[in-house]
Design an enzyme around this catalytic site. Structure first.
Site, PDB file in Angstrom:
ATOM      1  N   THR A  50       0.863  -1.188  -0.069  1.00  0.00           N
ATOM      2  CA  THR A  50      -0.086  -0.026   0.169  1.00  0.00           C
ATOM      3  C   THR A  50       0.815   1.077  -0.046  1.00  0.00           C
ATOM      4  O   THR A  50       1.654   1.575   1.021  1.00  0.00           O
ATOM      5  CB  THR A  50      -0.966   0.122   1.195  1.00  0.00           C
ATOM      6  OG1 THR A  50      -1.553  -1.136   1.401  1.00  0.00           O
ATOM      7  CG2 THR A  50      -1.767   1.112   1.328  1.00  0.00           C
ATOM      8  N   LYS A  82      -7.920   1.431  -3.238  1.00  0.00           N
ATOM      9  CA  LYS A  82      -7.394   0.863  -1.680  1.00  0.00           C
ATOM     10  C   LYS A  82      -7.789   2.127  -0.842  1.00  0.00           C
ATOM     11  O   LYS A  82      -8.205   1.906   0.316  1.00  0.00           O
ATOM     12  CB  LYS A  82      -6.183   0.592  -1.670  1.00  0.00           C
ATOM     13  CG  LYS A  82      -5.405   0.362  -0.386  1.00  0.00           C
ATOM     14  CD  LYS A  82      -5.608  -1.057   0.237  1.00  0.00           C
ATOM     15  CE  LYS A  82      -5.002  -1.077   1.567  1.00  0.00           C
ATOM     16  NZ  LYS A  82      -5.266  -2.237   2.217  1.00  0.00           N
ATOM     17  N   LYS A 135      -1.863   5.156   8.275  1.00  0.00           N
ATOM     18  CA  LYS A 135      -1.075   5.311   7.164  1.00  0.00           C
ATOM     19  C   LYS A 135      -2.024   5.520   6.103  1.00  0.00           C
ATOM     20  O   LYS A 135      -1.917   6.278   5.053  1.00  0.00           O
ATOM     21  CB  LYS A 135      -0.348   3.885   6.907  1.00  0.00           C
ATOM     22  CG  LYS A 135       0.358   3.789   5.660  1.00  0.00           C
ATOM     23  CD  LYS A 135       1.286   2.461   5.537  1.00  0.00           C
ATOM     24  CE  LYS A 135       1.763   2.377   3.892  1.00  0.00           C
ATOM     25  NZ  LYS A 135       2.141   1.002   3.813  1.00  0.00           N
TER      26      LYS A 135
HETATM   27  P1  NAD Z   1       6.426  -5.574   7.261  1.00  0.00           P
HETATM   28  O1  NAD Z   1       7.098  -4.580   7.868  1.00  0.00           O
HETATM   29  O2  NAD Z   1       6.003  -6.779   8.028  1.00  0.00           O
HETATM   30  O3  NAD Z   1       6.877  -6.207   5.983  1.00  0.00           O
HETATM   31  C1  NAD Z   1       7.706  -5.614   5.140  1.00  0.00           C
HETATM   32  C2  NAD Z   1       8.965  -6.112   4.657  1.00  0.00           C
HETATM   33  O4  NAD Z   1       9.837  -5.301   3.604  1.00  0.00           O
HETATM   34  C3  NAD Z   1       9.977  -6.410   5.878  1.00  0.00           C
HETATM   35  O5  NAD Z   1      10.314  -7.608   5.910  1.00  0.00           O
HETATM   36  C4  NAD Z   1      11.114  -5.445   5.597  1.00  0.00           C
HETATM   37  O6  NAD Z   1      12.356  -5.900   5.963  1.00  0.00           O
HETATM   38  C5  NAD Z   1      11.101  -5.512   3.881  1.00  0.00           C
HETATM   39  N1  NAD Z   1      12.033  -4.429   3.333  1.00  0.00           N
HETATM   40  C6  NAD Z   1      12.048  -3.053   3.598  1.00  0.00           C
HETATM   41  N2  NAD Z   1      12.842  -2.520   2.889  1.00  0.00           N
HETATM   42  C7  NAD Z   1      13.283  -3.369   1.902  1.00  0.00           C
HETATM   43  C8  NAD Z   1      14.080  -3.222   0.772  1.00  0.00           C
HETATM   44  N3  NAD Z   1      14.564  -2.025   0.529  1.00  0.00           N
HETATM   45  N4  NAD Z   1      14.122  -4.357   0.150  1.00  0.00           N
HETATM   46  C9  NAD Z   1      13.685  -5.672   0.509  1.00  0.00           C
HETATM   47  N5  NAD Z   1      12.783  -5.526   1.482  1.00  0.00           N
HETATM   48  C10 NAD Z   1      12.525  -4.672   2.254  1.00  0.00           C
HETATM   49  O7  NAD Z   1       5.018  -5.176   6.778  1.00  0.00           O
HETATM   50  P2  NAD Z   1       3.543  -5.982   6.258  1.00  0.00           P
HETATM   51  O8  NAD Z   1       2.507  -5.942   7.431  1.00  0.00           O
HETATM   52  O9  NAD Z   1       3.999  -6.986   5.648  1.00  0.00           O
HETATM   53  O10 NAD Z   1       3.188  -4.879   5.197  1.00  0.00           O
HETATM   54  C11 NAD Z   1       3.481  -4.838   3.797  1.00  0.00           C
HETATM   55  C12 NAD Z   1       2.644  -4.009   3.044  1.00  0.00           C
HETATM   56  O11 NAD Z   1       1.385  -4.375   2.961  1.00  0.00           O
HETATM   57  C13 NAD Z   1       2.530  -2.510   3.516  1.00  0.00           C
HETATM   58  O12 NAD Z   1       2.525  -1.636   2.443  1.00  0.00           O
HETATM   59  C14 NAD Z   1       1.146  -2.519   4.291  1.00  0.00           C
HETATM   60  O13 NAD Z   1       0.539  -1.132   4.271  1.00  0.00           O
HETATM   61  C15 NAD Z   1       0.157  -3.478   3.408  1.00  0.00           C
HETATM   62  N6  NAD Z   1      -0.792  -4.044   3.947  1.00  0.00           N
HETATM   63  C16 NAD Z   1      -0.329  -4.507   5.434  1.00  0.00           C
HETATM   64  C17 NAD Z   1      -1.694  -5.033   6.081  1.00  0.00           C
HETATM   65  C18 NAD Z   1      -1.479  -6.021   7.307  1.00  0.00           C
HETATM   66  O14 NAD Z   1      -2.664  -6.118   7.974  1.00  0.00           O
HETATM   67  N7  NAD Z   1      -0.032  -5.978   7.613  1.00  0.00           N
HETATM   68  C19 NAD Z   1      -2.886  -5.375   5.248  1.00  0.00           C
HETATM   69  C20 NAD Z   1      -3.099  -4.963   3.960  1.00  0.00           C
HETATM   70  C21 NAD Z   1      -1.881  -4.001   3.444  1.00  0.00           C
END
Ligand code: NAD
Length: 285
Positions: free
Chosen positions: A86, A161, A236
């Site tokens: 997102t 979204k 966010k």
């Molecule tokens: P998270 O922080 O658990 O995962 C993100 C991952 O990206 C981490 O493992 C981090 O190390 C990695 N990362 C960061 N910088 C990086 C880079 N330069 N190269 C490679 N990897 C890198 O977050 P999440 O909860 O998995 O959410 C991810 C996305 O999904 C976000 O944009 C969030 O808004 C969206 N989202 C999350 C949820 C939820 O319930 N968690 C629901 C819908 C959407």
């Protein structure tokens, strides 16, 4: 050809696992050590060389831009890149424009459904991109999710979204205000639920995700407001909606107010709680 997956966090790891379970060979990449011993991790350059499709699931638009800056020059034009993070609409449009210069297809495909949906393969994908790219990727969406909608050209997935989540943030606050008011008026929550869930006030925040503990289907309210969908993530998404609204001069007074309410809630102890915990927050005021 293999599938690449960049960003193996709370969402990315279970999504990647579902692709593996369906029989696909996967190469993963994350900057942090992740708890995904079943996914082979390689460099971005090896991923670009060996994969025909690369998904990403990253924290925000700045990180997406940085990752794509490294990734795009390494890709051949046959590859399809699908970003499920997102992010702000501008970042989605920026990476798709940069990719287009190199004749590479990029889709924005943010999801709804949270970690549980990612684990169970029941996410909803909101997709922006070409019909051709969507048709190639649709079988993978249906492994990781239960529904995908091609919303329009690049950026349309992110637009859908943030519009959806702006409605959700506003409606959840409205429902919490009503349940709090009901309590002060000595109206039983169960009776209120019975009426509203089948009346004109019914909505997802009441019928499926009722913020009052012990009322309606099981929800985070029944588990001390453990997320679920964390208030921080709602904030966010609300901020992204307000950035987009400012860019296109759309009036979103309630969206703005909802953003302020979630900001205050988080700074006053709501961090890490479910977004429906606005109800006990209001009750304490
Ligand atoms: P998270 O922080 O658990 O995962 C993100 C991952 O990206 C981490 O493992 C981090 O190390 C990695 N990362 C960061 N910088 C990086 C880079 N330069 N190269 C490679 N990897 C890198 O977050 P999440 O909860 O998995 O959410 C991810 C996305 O999904 C976000 O944009 C969030 O808004 C969206 N989202 C999350 C949820 C939820 O319930 N968690 C629901 C819908 C959407």
């Amino acid at each position: 050809m293999k599938i690449g997956f960049i960003g193996l966090g709370n969402m990315g790891a279970p999504m990647a696992r579902n692709l593996i379970k369906a029989g696909h060979e996967l190469i993963g990449f994350d900057v942090a050590p992740t708890n995904v011993e079943d996914i082979t991790q390689k460099s971005i350059s090896e991923m670009a060389e060996k994969c025909s499709i690369i998904f990403s699931m990253l924290p925000d638009g700045n990180i997406l831009r940085t990752v794509y800056q490294e990734l795009l020059p390494l890709c051949n034009p046959q590859i399809i890149l699908v970003d499920c993070s997102t992010v702000d609409v501008e970042s989605a449009l920026y990476v798709s424009k940069e990719a287009k210069k190199m004749s590479i297809s990029v889709m924005d495909a943010p999801v709804s459904g949270g970690v549980v949906g990612a684990e169970n393969g029941t996410l909803t994908f909101m997709v922006g991109g070409t019909k051709y790219a969507y048709d190639q990727i649709e079988p993978y969406f249906s492994i990781m999710g239960q529904k995908s909608v091609l919303c329009g050209e690049s950026g349309a997935g992110q637009s859908a979204k943030i519009c959806n989540n702006m409605i959700l943030g506003i409606s959840m606050i409205g429902v919490c205000e009503a349940f709090n008011l009901a309590q002060k008026l000595n109206l039983d929550w169960e009776r209120l639920f019975d009426v509203v869930s089948t009346s004109s006030g019914s909505c997802w925040s009441v019928n499926t995700y009722c913020p009052a503990p012990g009322v309606g289907p099981d929800s985070p309210a029944d588990r001390d407001y453990k997320p679920g969908f964390a208030a921080d993530l709602m904030l966010k998404d609300l901020k992204l909606s307000q950035d987009a609204a400012t860019t296109v001069s759309a009036p979103t007074e309630l969206g703005k107010h909802a953003t302020e309410i979630y900001e205050n809630f988080i700074s006053e102890g709501g961090e890490g709680m479910d977004f429906s915990a606005i109800l006990p927050y209001l009750a304490k005021k």
